[in-house]
Design a protein around this motif. Structure first.
Motif, short mmCIF file in Angstrom:
data_model
loop_
_atom_site.label_atom_id
_atom_site.label_comp_id
_atom_site.label_asym_id
_atom_site.label_seq_id
_atom_site.Cartn_x
_atom_site.Cartn_y
_atom_site.Cartn_z
N ASN A 141 0.81 -1.21 0.00
CA ASN A 141 0.00 0.00 0.00
C ASN A 141 0.84 1.26 0.00
N GLU A 142 2.01 1.18 0.60
CA GLU A 142 2.91 2.33 0.66
C GLU A 142 4.13 2.16 -0.23
N SER A 143 4.03 1.28 -1.23
CA SER A 143 5.12 1.03 -2.19
C SER A 143 6.37 0.47 -1.53
N GLN A 144 6.21 -0.20 -0.38
CA GLN A 144 7.37 -0.77 0.30
C GLN A 144 7.96 -1.98 -0.41
N LEU A 145 7.26 -2.49 -1.45
CA LEU A 145 7.82 -3.57 -2.25
C LEU A 145 8.63 -3.03 -3.42
N GLY A 146 8.58 -1.71 -3.62
CA GLY A 146 9.33 -1.11 -4.71
C GLY A 146 8.74 -1.38 -6.08
N ARG A 147 7.43 -1.69 -6.13
CA ARG A 147 6.81 -2.04 -7.41
C ARG A 147 5.98 -0.93 -8.01
N GLY A 148 5.71 0.11 -7.25
CA GLY A 148 4.93 1.20 -7.78
C GLY A 148 3.44 1.00 -7.55
N PRO A 149 2.67 2.09 -7.62
CA PRO A 149 1.24 2.05 -7.30
C PRO A 149 0.39 1.29 -8.30
N LEU A 150 0.90 1.05 -9.49
CA LEU A 150 0.10 0.37 -10.52
C LEU A 150 0.30 -1.14 -10.51
N SER A 151 1.11 -1.63 -9.62
CA SER A 151 1.33 -3.07 -9.53
C SER A 151 0.03 -3.75 -9.09
N PRO A 152 -0.42 -4.79 -9.82
CA PRO A 152 -1.67 -5.48 -9.48
C PRO A 152 -1.64 -6.04 -8.06
N ARG A 153 -2.68 -5.77 -7.30
CA ARG A 153 -2.71 -6.20 -5.91
C ARG A 153 -2.59 -7.71 -5.77
N GLU A 154 -3.14 -8.46 -6.71
CA GLU A 154 -3.11 -9.92 -6.60
C GLU A 154 -1.71 -10.49 -6.76
N THR A 155 -0.74 -9.65 -7.16
CA THR A 155 0.64 -10.13 -7.32
C THR A 155 1.52 -9.79 -6.12
N TRP A 156 1.00 -9.03 -5.17
CA TRP A 156 1.84 -8.55 -4.07
C TRP A 156 2.40 -9.69 -3.24
N SER A 157 1.66 -10.78 -3.10
CA SER A 157 2.12 -11.89 -2.25
C SER A 157 3.15 -12.77 -2.95
N LYS A 158 3.41 -12.51 -4.23
CA LYS A 158 4.39 -13.29 -4.97
C LYS A 158 5.75 -12.60 -4.91
#
Length: 438
Positions: free
Chosen positions: A93-110
């Motif tokens: 939610n705060e871009s702490q994965l470094g993927r940017g705000p447009l990264s699909p939410r369903e991919t965050w756990s991968k």
């Protein structure tokens, strides 16, 4: 936060700089267990990309076979490979994965490699609730995420870094370790100098800025403790009060760029740890200092004095760690390394009886030779010289890795990992990561 002692984990005493990736030529596996409501376990068992909680350590698919260190944020996870790459998964939610705000939410756990660090040979990574950090092979510090409390350290009113950004004001200093609280940060240099920045109320960063200004959190401390005594309400209600108090602040005391911690400017700092709203600092002469909020007794002092003050453990501390509202230290003793704990204990995260606001030994681990310790929201974990993992405290969502949701008032052996060559174990808020050598 984590610190290793055993010579099999590091080659010399001193601050943690992550497991050395250069010596690691064997394959490793990362396992996770606990709460996965934010995808921090990286297990992806559901068709929507989010998995259910894991009650025992479970291998994470999709990671490279050469992970040499891991870091657990509040709700996300990081892994560093021998090639110097950082992988991230969990809350974004705060871009702490470094993927940017447009990264699909369903991919965050991968698990995915963090972009923007391709030209950086990363040797260690660290995480909080909303920010991630990495140290390059040259000692430069890189940060990404979002924090209105100055946790990025990138300059006045810089509150967001979607991609990794270098902390320019620290250039020329070789950073070896970073510890992140809810809104404050400590960074340690190779020479033992300590820098701090971010939200500094209650002197959690020492006497810098408006040093004696108390946090609005102190005004609700009695309510927080009262709610904490009711186990059915304690975690959610107490945290809601804390969150609401922080959100209402209109003139937050913030240091926007790294600043030397004055009280230890003439000392050699060898370790440090940030809790939610307190700090622990260990000096080379064995002096342990604490500062910040003392709502839960996490400073190890009878009364919470503003400023950094020494904590009397009775033994020489070797390393320190912190959970949300509790503190941990491994001390040198005749019978071998011994763990002391103090602070919040409503879920038995101290692992022992006795006064909560003063350091006392975790008796059931005496003789087990602990080499690392780590604290979560309301649980704790330790690794021993025999490469065994022990856990205690709140067992909800399987965060103890014992196959159930029961609380454990004393350390329990995580039997699933028996026989494993455990290299590292770290606790996030409600999840854990374990690195094992195959």
């Amino acid at each position: 936060m984590l610190r290793f002692l055993n010579k099999n984990f590091i080659t010399r005493p001193g601050p943690l700089i992550g497991l050395s990736c250069r010596w690691l030529s064997v394959k490793t596996t990362v396992l996770s267990f606990g709460d996965d409501s934010q995808g921090a376990l990286g297990l992806q068992n559901s068709p929507f990309g989010l998995s259910s909680d894991a009650y025992e350590p479970t291998p994470i698919p999709g990671l490279p076979p050469d992970v040499c260190s891991v870091a657990a944020g509040h709700y996300h996870s990081l892994a560093v490979t021998s090639e110097g790459h950082v992988w991230a998964w969990g809350r974004n939610n705060e871009s702490q994965l470094g993927r940017g705000p447009l990264s699909p939410r369903e991919t965050w756990s991968k698990p995915q490699k963090v972009e923007g660090l391709d030209k950086v040979m990363v040797r260690a990574a660290f995480a909080s609730g909303v920010v991630s950090a990495a140290i390059g092979d040259d000692g430069a510090l890189w940060v990404w995420g979002m924090s209105k409390r100055g946790q990025l350290g990138l300059g006045k009113h810089v509150t967001e870094a979607v991609s990794p950004a270098r902390v320019e004001s620290l250039l020329g200093h070789e950073i070896v370790k970073v510890s992140l609280g809810w809104g404050h940060v400590l960074a340690l240099t190779k020479g033992g100098k300590l820098f701090g920045w971010g939200y500094y109320a209650d002197c959690r960063l020492g006497r810098i800025g408006r040093s004696l200004e108390a946090s609005p959190l102190d005004s609700i401390s009695e309510k927080v403790i009262s709610l904490s005594e009711n186990k059915s309400m304690m975690i959610e209600a107490a945290e809601k009060l804390v969150s609401e108090a922080m959100e209402k602040e209109t003139d937050m005391p913030i240091i926007w760029e790294p600043t030397l911690i004055e009280e230890v400017s003439d000392a050699e700092v060898v370790d440090m740890a940030c809790g939610l709203d307190h700090s622990l600092i260990l000096c080379g002469d064995g002096t342990l200092l604490s500062g910040g909020s003392n709502v839960y007794g996490q400073l190890g002092q009878v009364t919470g004095y503003l400023g950094l003050h020494s904590v009397d453990l009775g033994l020489r501390p070797i390393c320190i760690a912190s959970g949300l509202g509790h503190s941990l230290a491994i001390c040198s003793a005749e019978e071998g390394p011994t763990i002391f704990t103090w602070g919040w204990n409503q879920c038995s995260q101290l692992g022992r009886d006795g006064p909560e606001n003063m350091p006392f030994v975790v008796d059931s681990l005496v003789g087990e030779m602990p080499v690392s310790v780590s604290g979560g929201r309301v649980h704790s974990i330790a690794v021993t010289e025999k490469r065994e993992v022990w856990s205690w405290g709140c067992g909800r969502n399987g965060r103890l890795g014992l196959g159930s949701s029961a609380d454990e008032p004393e350390p329990m052996l995580v039997e699933y990992l028996e026989g494993s060559d455990v290299l590292q174990a770290v606790a996030g808020f409600d999840h854990n990561l374990v690195l094992v050598r195959e």
